[in-house]
Design a protein around this motif. Structure first.
Motif, PDB file in Angstrom:
ATOM      1  N   UNK A 151       0.839  -1.191   0.000  1.00 60.45           N
ATOM      2  CA  UNK A 151       0.000   0.000   0.000  1.00 60.45           C
ATOM      3  C   UNK A 151       0.875   1.243   0.000  1.00 60.45           C
ATOM      4  N   UNK A 152       0.557   2.177  -0.891  1.00 56.85           N
ATOM      5  CA  UNK A 152       1.289   3.435  -0.955  1.00 56.85           C
ATOM      6  C   UNK A 152       0.751   4.365   0.127  1.00 56.85           C
ATOM      7  N   UNK A 153       1.513   4.526   1.199  1.00 56.87           N
ATOM      8  CA  UNK A 153       1.095   5.356   2.323  1.00 56.87           C
ATOM      9  C   UNK A 153       1.962   6.610   2.359  1.00 56.87           C
ATOM     10  N   UNK A 154       1.424   7.692   1.784  1.00 55.31           N
ATOM     11  CA  UNK A 154       2.145   8.972   1.758  1.00 55.31           C
ATOM     12  C   UNK A 154       3.540   8.840   1.154  1.00 55.31           C
ATOM     13  N   UNK A 155       3.608   8.119   0.065  1.00 59.14           N
ATOM     14  CA  UNK A 155       4.871   8.007  -0.648  1.00 59.14           C
ATOM     15  C   UNK A 155       5.741   6.850  -0.221  1.00 59.14           C
ATOM     16  N   UNK A 156       5.353   6.114   0.820  1.00 56.66           N
ATOM     17  CA  UNK A 156       6.144   4.962   1.276  1.00 56.66           C
ATOM     18  C   UNK A 156       5.353   3.684   1.023  1.00 56.66           C
ATOM     19  N   UNK A 157       5.962   2.770   0.300  1.00 58.10           N
ATOM     20  CA  UNK A 157       5.293   1.520  -0.026  1.00 58.10           C
ATOM     21  C   UNK A 157       5.407   0.571   1.163  1.00 58.10           C
ATOM     22  N   UNK A 158       4.271   0.261   1.780  1.00 56.50           N
ATOM     23  CA  UNK A 158       4.251  -0.576   2.971  1.00 56.50           C
ATOM     24  C   UNK A 158       3.726  -1.961   2.595  1.00 56.50           C
ATOM     25  N   UNK A 159       4.533  -3.004   2.766  1.00 53.54           N
ATOM     26  CA  UNK A 159       4.067  -4.368   2.462  1.00 53.54           C
ATOM     27  C   UNK A 159       3.107  -4.871   3.540  1.00 53.54           C
ATOM     28  N   UNK A 160       2.168  -5.732   3.139  1.00 55.21           N
ATOM     29  CA  UNK A 160       1.244  -6.312   4.111  1.00 55.21           C
ATOM     30  C   UNK A 160       0.786  -7.690   3.637  1.00 55.21           C
ATOM     31  N   UNK A 161       0.397  -8.500   4.604  1.00 55.89           N
ATOM     32  CA  UNK A 161      -0.063  -9.861   4.338  1.00 55.89           C
ATOM     33  C   UNK A 161      -1.406 -10.060   5.032  1.00 55.89           C
ATOM     34  N   UNK A 162      -2.462 -10.504   4.320  1.00 55.51           N
ATOM     35  CA  UNK A 162      -3.757 -10.749   4.984  1.00 55.51           C
ATOM     36  C   UNK A 162      -3.662 -11.939   5.939  1.00 55.51           C
ATOM     37  N   UNK A 163      -4.238 -11.799   7.102  1.00 56.26           N
ATOM     38  CA  UNK A 163      -4.226 -12.855   8.113  1.00 56.26           C
ATOM     39  C   UNK A 163      -5.629 -13.399   8.300  1.00 56.26           C
TER      40      UNK A 163
END
Length: 205
Positions: free
Chosen positions: A44-56
């Motif tokens: 997810x692009x959060x204010x210019x920073x790409x944050x990885x995530x995994x659905x649990x």
């Protein structure tokens, strides 16, 4: 002339890219990858920073129930035993009647539809003669409620739809003699203990 058109096209493409860059307005900062970062994940692009995530998977937390007395604990244990005893039958009924509805939807021939209903009725009766007839009155009462819970229809409604109103009336009359009510409905607010037992039982995992 062709070169001129190509030159104009390149200018349009470059200008469009610049416009998109201005609209986005933020340079995306990708996370630094290590040597073991080999699994692709969503981001997810959060204010210019790409944050990885995994659905649990959903984690359900249950509170520890405190009983007022040993008698209340024993009553709850009996209820749990009865619910666990009849729940597989309710799930079987749900599966079988859902399959019946699918089969009936695939044919318009009355003869074939009657054959499908008769076959389903026979399977239910065979299970009744083999196992369900051994249920206690309390277990039978719980089962009729759970069938309504799973199918959204009472046992009486199911019999009426598949066998007709007169047969449903006869079944209901016999059921009332032995302490059952085929018209019993399920209300999760009124049956909070049963609902809690079902949710924590693991039948839906």
């Amino acid at each position: 002339m062709k070169f001129y058109r190509l030159f104009i096209l390149l200018i349009v493409i470059i200008s469009g890219a610049q416009v998109r860059a201005q609209v986005n307005g933020v340079t995306v900062k990708m996370p630094v990858l290590g040597k073991n970062d080999t699994i692709r994940v969503a981001g997810t692009n959060e204010n210019g920073e790409m944050i990885p995530w995994i659905p649990l998977q959903e984690v359900v937390i249950y509170g520890v129930r405190i009983f007022k007395s040993p008698a209340e604990r024993a009553a709850y244990s009996r209820l749990r035993y009865n619910v666990m005893k009849v729940m597989p039958y309710a799930l079987y009924a749900k599966q079988r009647y859902e399959q019946l509805e699918k089969d009936l939807a695939l044919t318009t021939e009355k003869k074939e539809q009657k054959k499908l209903v008769k076959q389903c009725d026979k399977e239910i009766k065979d299970m009744f003669n083999r196992e369900i007839k051994e249920l206690t009155i309390t277990q039978g009462q719980i089962l009729t409620k759970l069938i309504d819970r799973e199918l959204g229809r009472t046992t009486y409604d199911i019999v009426k739809e598949t066998k007709g109103g007169f047969t449903a009336f006869l079944y209901q009359s016999v059921a009332r003699v032995v302490g059952h009510n085929l018209k019993s409905t399920y209300n999760p607010q009124e049956e909070r203990d049963i609902e809690s037992i079902i949710i924590s039982s693991g039948f839906y995992q």
